[in-house]
Design an enzyme around this catalytic site. Sequence first.
Site, PDB file in Angstrom:
ATOM      1  N   GLU A 146       0.821  -1.204   0.000  1.00 41.77           N
ATOM      2  CA  GLU A 146       0.000   0.000   0.000  1.00 41.77           C
ATOM      3  C   GLU A 146       0.858   1.259   0.000  1.00 41.77           C
ATOM      4  O   GLU A 146       0.548   2.243  -0.681  1.00 41.77           O
ATOM      5  CB  GLU A 146      -0.944   0.005   1.209  1.00 41.77           C
ATOM      6  CG  GLU A 146      -1.942  -1.123   1.245  1.00 41.77           C
ATOM      7  CD  GLU A 146      -3.049  -0.972   0.214  1.00 41.77           C
ATOM      8  OE1 GLU A 146      -3.041   0.025  -0.529  1.00 41.77           O
ATOM      9  OE2 GLU A 146      -3.913  -1.856   0.146  1.00 41.77           O
TER      10      GLU A 146
ATOM     11  N   ASP B 120      -4.530  -9.546  -8.684  1.00 48.00           N
ATOM     12  CA  ASP B 120      -4.903  -8.611  -9.745  1.00 48.00           C
ATOM     13  C   ASP B 120      -3.764  -7.782 -10.329  1.00 48.00           C
ATOM     14  O   ASP B 120      -3.436  -7.873 -11.510  1.00 48.00           O
ATOM     15  CB  ASP B 120      -6.036  -7.702  -9.262  1.00 48.00           C
ATOM     16  CG  ASP B 120      -5.753  -7.046  -7.905  1.00 48.00           C
ATOM     17  OD1 ASP B 120      -4.683  -7.276  -7.324  1.00 48.00           O
ATOM     18  OD2 ASP B 120      -6.625  -6.280  -7.432  1.00 48.00           O
TER      19      ASP B 120
ATOM     20  N   GLU C  67     -12.391   0.568  -9.711  1.00 44.57           N
ATOM     21  CA  GLU C  67     -11.999  -0.325 -10.806  1.00 44.57           C
ATOM     22  C   GLU C  67     -13.023  -0.378 -11.931  1.00 44.57           C
ATOM     23  O   GLU C  67     -12.661  -0.462 -13.106  1.00 44.57           O
ATOM     24  CB  GLU C  67     -11.735  -1.731 -10.265  1.00 44.57           C
ATOM     25  CG  GLU C  67     -10.426  -1.889  -9.512  1.00 44.57           C
ATOM     26  CD  GLU C  67     -10.490  -1.341  -8.103  1.00 44.57           C
ATOM     27  OE1 GLU C  67      -9.425  -1.157  -7.491  1.00 44.57           O
ATOM     28  OE2 GLU C  67     -11.608  -1.083  -7.607  1.00 44.57           O
TER      29      GLU C  67
ATOM     30  N   GLU D 173     -18.842  -5.858  -2.857  1.00 44.67           N
ATOM     31  CA  GLU D 173     -17.459  -6.307  -2.671  1.00 44.67           C
ATOM     32  C   GLU D 173     -17.259  -7.718  -3.197  1.00 44.67           C
ATOM     33  O   GLU D 173     -16.181  -8.063  -3.667  1.00 44.67           O
ATOM     34  CB  GLU D 173     -17.081  -6.218  -1.191  1.00 44.67           C
ATOM     35  CG  GLU D 173     -15.600  -6.304  -0.914  1.00 44.67           C
ATOM     36  CD  GLU D 173     -14.827  -5.050  -1.291  1.00 44.67           C
ATOM     37  OE1 GLU D 173     -13.876  -4.723  -0.579  1.00 44.67           O
ATOM     38  OE2 GLU D 173     -15.164  -4.400  -2.288  1.00 44.67           O
TER      39      GLU D 173
END
Length: 903
Positions: free
Chosen positions: A123, A270, A382, A364
């Site tokens: 992150e 991803d 996204e 989610e």
Amino acid sequence: MQPVLGLLMLLGALCHFGDAMSREEKQKLRNQVVEMFDHAYQNYMDHAYPADELMPLTCRGRVRGLEPSRGDLDDALGKFSLTLIDTLDTLVLLNKTTEFEAAVRRVLSDVRLDNDIVVSVFETNIRVLGGLLGGHSMAVMLKEGGGQMQWYQDELLHMAKDLGLRLLPAFNTSSGLPYPRINLKHGVRGPETRTGTETDTCTACAGTMILEFAALSRFTGDPVFEDHARRALDFLWEKRQRHSNLVGTTINIHSGEWVRRDSGVGAGIDSYYEYLLKAYILLGDDLFLQRFNIHYASIMKYISQPPLLLDVHIHKPLLPARTWMDSLLAFFPGLQVLKGDIRPAIETHEMLYQVTKKHNFLPEAFTTDFRVHWAQHPLRPEFAESTYFLYKATGDPYYLEAGRTILENLNRFARVPCGFAAMKDVRTGSHEDRMDSFFLAEMFKYLFLLFAEAEDIPFDVEDYVFTTEAHLLPLSLSTAPNSSSIPSNRMSEEELDDSNFDWTCPNTRLMFPDPAFPRSLREPIRSAVDKSCPRPAPYREPGMGRPPLRAQDFMANNPEHLELLRRMGVSLIHLKDGRVQLIQHATQAVSAVAAEDGVRFMQEMMELSSQQQKEQLPPRAIQIVSHPFFGRVVLTAGPAQFGTDLSKSSTGVRGFVTVAEPYSGCTEITNVEYVQGHIALLQRGQCMFAEKARNIQKAGAIGGIVIDDNEGSSSDTAPLFQMAGDGRSTDDVTVPLLFLFHKEGNILLEALKEYREVEVLLSDKARDRATLFKGKPLPGSLIEGSVNVQEEEEDCQTEATTPTSFEPVSQSQMSTEELEESSPEEVTPAQEEVSSAGEVRTEEENRAIEPQVDAAQPQEERDSEKTEEPQGDTDSDSHSVDELLADWREDLEAFKQMEKDEL
């Protein structure tokens, strides 16, 4: 091929199909995006700065350590004004250069990076390092334009290098994969770091470093950052499953063993795939494109089931790993656009769009029949990202309308006075006091670009590549010198076969000669979603006419359900035995209608509990038959509503026990060689009971025993419950599964630890020892000679058997109900919850729970058979009587000592 050329060929080929949106309408929507950004950004600056994030419901900043911990989700926070740094290049894109200059000055004067705090390496890389590099790129662009930022002397780049050096110790592993967390001040070694003990990381966490680290190396001329990021990617590539060419979700950073072997394109993996393709675009290294294309071919072969993208097992890629999808995979159609594979991008995007329209936001996680699996929506960008890329590639105004839907839903359902609040439950419209930094960094970038004309953007976006956090890195870095001292692992001749690779991106004009073609792809998907998931009624608050929560749907550890209970005046009390108690106070409901809903809910719960009590199966027995117990220890176990019915088996199931790996039994069993032909021991929690049974059955187990993870629980004080299925057919489960509370389970675990080989009998009731040993020598018979079996069994049970009496749970009060509460999954980021923040933001993946209604279990009478115990065999070829007596007395003393120590 120059990467810039490939990108321009793809993104520059625009076709206009259908009725185009007017320029005025696009301008209106673009201005609306800017207004919404201002609302979010200004509230952060007014109410939260210098905190990392805004809490939009309480209008204050989220400061780590001052607010209740959210677990892994808080690892993105490092007391470095995260939202401001993440938003820097968004300010420039939206033509807010004055605000950008002020923001840069604030960052330089206020932000500290040497905080004694543990943060996520992943992150921090994508949000903070990426934000500093994106801000630096924008500052250089403005300075070279001769306008603002003439004072700028690469200060953001210096900060970026400082941060890069602070992250670098995380890569100090034998594999080159980074530790998942690091202390910004102390690194990963030493007691003061409070980290460095982790063994696992997600694939995306380790494989999403190359863009930022390579950009830092090429901006500064120091190759060390790019070297380490390449080494991590090389290691992941080497560890791919060679048959399927897929990677797992979680990997051991020291051994390289796959910890979670499910593979998909969503949470946990991803951005690994995203960075392989974008590293080729940014750096011009064909190696990255080669690897991406090999992975992509496998994704399309095994994972892609248009319009679905379903996880599979890397070793058995034809076997689905789960029946739901997480929202993070919504980036994939956009990546397919960059790849040039437009048709599946259209199909998957359309599926996501229809699910979004059903629930106002993309949940989610959602099932393959398009229903909600996890109801949260933390304002993820996204879907907007893929919408922009599809519009850029096709020019189809349909995607402008999809963008309009996103805008309207954000304003209608997420906008609050102090910003935009994440959705706690897309079904109820409840909010969470959360506005993640990625909302400002990504959402408004993609929506602005979707509606903007070329003249509205202060620079040519096609000169930049978007990172996974949508930070802008210039493609000119591909021409910067690459002085990497560590050569990447090259491929074999077979892998380098040109037929495996697409070296250019197709021209989308040739892909859509018929303007109706994209529409023809979308229509069947729209119809399928409509059929599978009827549109819900318009949103209304609980207690205001919306159908209330039903008892059969209630899950005791679902936070959204708990919020609904609170509104209905129903409170929940945790009991020491692992259950929860529901009590209604009508006066605490938010309205009279909500109070009525609460009464109805409690009545349904009473009826459901009563019905389940009638259907209750009697307790089962787990009898330890190996040395030194020889059938004398009988543990009371709870039954399952599925699998072998032990009451219909005259012999039961007998076998040696072994601990399954993973202990939760929620994923594919890894120690198959030990589980096969044995009775597997499992820990309760993290997934449904039926899923555990299926996994051990697949591994060849002949039975399973689930042990409660609630320390101190015991059948002495808590009523047993029967393990329910998972809401779908369990006819495929053929092995017996039994449940032990913690105390009884610990007896079994300690016996296994002490004697290594422990044999048990799973049955409907304890068997007499004559039946168990069928004429073999019975050690106990040598002590008492011709003692009656019944008398001996009663004596032994008085000393050694776990008590099996139960107090029935009172169900007399209509306002009180007690439920079994399962343990939630321990996190891993996403799930993301799913829900760790960030691009992978939820490694958490698999939070299925096990809700069952508790009911009292009447103790079944144990009718011991009235038979004479045969005399022991005293054949001299075996053992002398004296030897057997000595052995048994020794065993008996050992047993008594174990009982004294509570084993």
